[in-house]
Write an enzyme that holds these catalytic residues in place. Structure first.
Site, PDB file in Angstrom:
ATOM      1  N   VAL A 154     -66.198 106.044  32.169  1.00 51.52           N
ATOM      2  CA  VAL A 154     -66.939 104.813  31.930  1.00 51.52           C
ATOM      3  C   VAL A 154     -67.311 104.677  30.450  1.00 51.52           C
ATOM      4  CG1 VAL A 154     -69.120 103.620  32.416  1.00 51.52           C
ATOM      5  CG2 VAL A 154     -67.869 104.755  34.267  1.00 51.52           C
ATOM      6  N   GLY A 197     -65.636 108.924  36.676  1.00 49.56           N
ATOM      7  CA  GLY A 197     -64.995 107.840  37.426  1.00 49.56           C
ATOM      8  C   GLY A 197     -63.491 107.903  37.364  1.00 49.56           C
ATOM      9  N   ILE A 418     -60.564  64.842  46.743  1.00 48.57           N
ATOM     10  CA  ILE A 418     -60.465  64.213  48.062  1.00 48.57           C
ATOM     11  C   ILE A 418     -61.061  62.812  47.976  1.00 48.57           C
ATOM     12  CG2 ILE A 418     -61.145  64.433  50.500  1.00 48.57           C
ATOM     13  CD1 ILE A 418     -61.375  67.442  50.075  1.00 48.57           C
ATOM     14  N   ALA A 458     -63.300  70.087  45.413  1.00 50.85           N
ATOM     15  CA  ALA A 458     -63.041  70.837  46.645  1.00 50.85           C
ATOM     16  C   ALA A 458     -61.559  70.846  47.006  1.00 50.85           C
ATOM     17  CB  ALA A 458     -63.858  70.258  47.796  1.00 50.85           C
TER      18      ALA A 458
END
Length: 594
Positions: A154, A197, A418, A458
């Site tokens: 890290v 890690g 839409i 959307a």
């Protein structure tokens, strides 16, 4: 003719022709798109050139991650992903991993490498999300995950941005195990020092092969030094660290003598850089993969028309319309297809095409005015790029049938949203949009999404966007890509219209408000364009127009390499639905003409 033969040739040997030759090169449009692609290339080169110079790494007897990938993958097969991904705007300008799709001795794999030019491949902010995206691709495409690991642990000065979180430094360890439980192997070739890690990262794969100078360990010098914490650093602590570091450098914990000779965690050891990669190739060779002929319905064939035509066909000007059929004619085998319900839901294309001789479903937005449509109103006409009632219903039917026939799906987006307003609400567009999302999520076939130009509101989610992780393997953009909630001009109108009225009624100058509106429009433009979209992860890569087919080929061929579920070609329903519908459609058209 293949020695294996082909099923149902009357359906698939010769499909319907698509497209026409390009009449003339649109040089202005081409130059605009090429300018963006050149800017993307410059960003990619900045990342490749950054960090420790290649010459210094090579002088130390090591290859860079880019050199390792070049040796590992089959020539011409590499399809990079997440090259510009940097969601936290790191000072390094990268997440310090390189990934993509590539063939290894003829088999597709998802490949990820620690970029050892940056802090010896350390964990830095955004890397965990990058890795999670990569494991998602392997999971969705059912492909082996291959790691070229060289992780120094890290970046401790940024531990709070790396370590704990739901998509933090520990997530990939769980993801590796999830893949293995699904029968998807994780193969790692390890170079260099991999403590903390990096050590757990290297032990979590299925098969571990290493360079003779590599090591992996629970901790590094400061952790294994045995020093007693004092709560501060003094000369005694500093001297202890110096001694531990020198010892670590000469005999690091977890080296080959431990994890090959004693624990046996290391499966095999190589003495050269290329030797590790050759071992990876050997283990990939041992994995299952279908001969592509098993799934082919026709011989592979290039499109009749050049993919380079796309520089002329796809307008850089977002307000200009174009013919999506001409675009697809530069992507599909032999420029042929079978369209599902062409006269219903006319704002959307849905159909089947061949990619390298294998079947794939396609959904795409059409562009331009739609006369006498939508059917639920006479107050306005439809505009291509928007979604209406019939189109949403048609797409729900289509993805359900693709799922039934186990056909992968590719979404080609260029949407402005839409349909809105009370008329649209009465037509149930809100519910039908969510119904399409339900239909997509009710499938179990992998999908790929291309934001060809606009991904808006959307509709971006609804049209197979990356939010649909259950099905979406990855998403790509182009030099024409823009992704936003709404266009900048529309956004500033929504935000400042009342202020303009208020200023006018009170006799104030409009100049300050207009200036704010223009500033916001510029910000919208800067934060919705291709490079920004790639850095933030709105798309997984920005791809040159002529290379779109290459990524489509990688996706489709990868899906058919070892699918979890198969529908026999002669038992498919969707092609028969198309043929029956087209027979009726053609007959009706003939009657109308006569």
């Amino acid at each position: 003719m293949s020695e294996f033969g082909y099923s149902m040739p009357r359906y698939f040997k010769k499909m319907n022709d698509l497209g026409t030759p390009l009449k003339k090169v649109n040089q202005k449009n081409m130059d605009e798109l090429l300018a963006v692609e050149t800017a993307v290339d410059a960003e990619v080169q900045r990342i490749k050139d950054g960090g420790k110079p290649t010459e210094k790494i090579n002088a130390g007897g090591e290859w860079t991650a880019w050199q390792r990938i070049e040796y590992l993958v089959d020539e011409g097969s590499w399809c990079p992903l997440h090259t510009l991904f940097d969601p936290t705007a790191n000072e390094e300008g990268t997440t310090a991993v390189i990934d993509g799709l590539g063939k290894i001795n003829g088999k597709w794999a998802v490949i990820i490498a620690s970029d050892n030019k940056y802090l010896a491949g350390a964990w830095i902010p955004g890397q965990a999300e990058n890795i999670t995206r990569v494991t998602d691709i392997a999971k969705r495409m059912n492909l082996p995950l291959v790691w070229i690991l060289n992780c120094s642990g890290v970046k401790l000065s940024h531990q709070d941005e790396v370590y704990a979180n739901r998509v933090g430094g520990g997530t990939p360890f769980y993801r590796h195990n999830e893949l293995e439980q699904m029968g998807i192997p994780v193969i790692v070739g390890i170079y260099g020092t991999n403590p903390a890690g990096g050590g757990y990262h290297s032990i979590s794969p299925t098969i571990i092969v290493v360079h003779e100078k590599a090591n992996m360990a629970v901790g590094g010098a400061g952790i294994v030094s045995g020093m007693k914490p004092k709560g501060f650093i003094d000369d005694e602590v500093a001297e202890a660290l110096i001694g531990a570091t020198r010892k670590f450098k000469s005999t690091p914990p977890g080296r080959v003598a431990i994890h090959h000779d004693i624990t046996g965690f290391f499966r095999e050891v190589a003495t050269t850089e290329e030797g590790v990669l050759d071992l990876i190739k050997k283990y990939v060779d041992a994995l299952p993969a279908y001969n592509p002929e098993f799934f082919r319905v026709a011989p592979p064939a290039p499109p009749k028309y050049s993919p380079e035509d796309l520089w002329s066909l796809v307008p850089a000007n977002q307000k200009r319309a174009y013919d999506i059929y001409e675009v697809m004619a530069r992507l599909f085998d032999s420029s042929e297809h079978m369209e599902y319900k062409p006269d219903y839901g006319v704002e959307m294309y849905t159909g089947i095409a061949k990619i390298d001789g294998m079947l794939c479903g396609f959904v795409a937005n059409k562009q331009g005015p739609l006369m006498n449509y939508p059917e639920y109103t006479k107050e306005y006409i439809g505009i291509g790029g928007k979604l209406y009632r019939q189109g949403l219903i048609k797409m729900s039917e289509f993805v359900t049938l693709c799922n039934r026939d186990q056909l992968p799906i590719i979404w080609i987006q260029d949407t402005t949203g839409i349909d809105v307003g009370d008329i649209a609400e009465v037509a149930e567009l809100l519910g039908l949009g969510q119904s399409l999302i339900y239909s997509i999520n009710n499938t179990d076939v992998p999908s790929m999404e291309i934001t060809l130009r606009k991904g808006t509101a959307a509709a971006h989610y609804v049209l197979g966007g990356p939010q649909g992780r259950k099905t979406n393997a990855f998403s790509i953009g182009t030099a024409a890509t823009e992704i936003y909630v709404m266009h900048g001009e529309t956004a500033v109108a929504a935000m400042y219209a009342r202020r303009l009225v208020k200023d006018t009624d009170s006799g104030k100058s409009l100049d300050p408000t207009i200036a704010k509106m223009n500033d916001l429009m510029k910000l919208y433009e800067d934060r919705s364009r291709p490079i920004f979209c790639a850095q933030k992860g709105f798309v997984d890569e920005i791809v040159k127009m002529p290379d779109l087919r290459k990524y489509i080929q990688a996706f489709v061929s990868g899906i058919y390499q070892n699918p979890r579920s198969i529908c026999p070609i002669h038992q498919m329903i969707l092609p028969r639905c198309i043929k029956d519908y087209m027979d009726v459609y053609v007959n009706k058209s003939t009657e109308r003409e006569s």
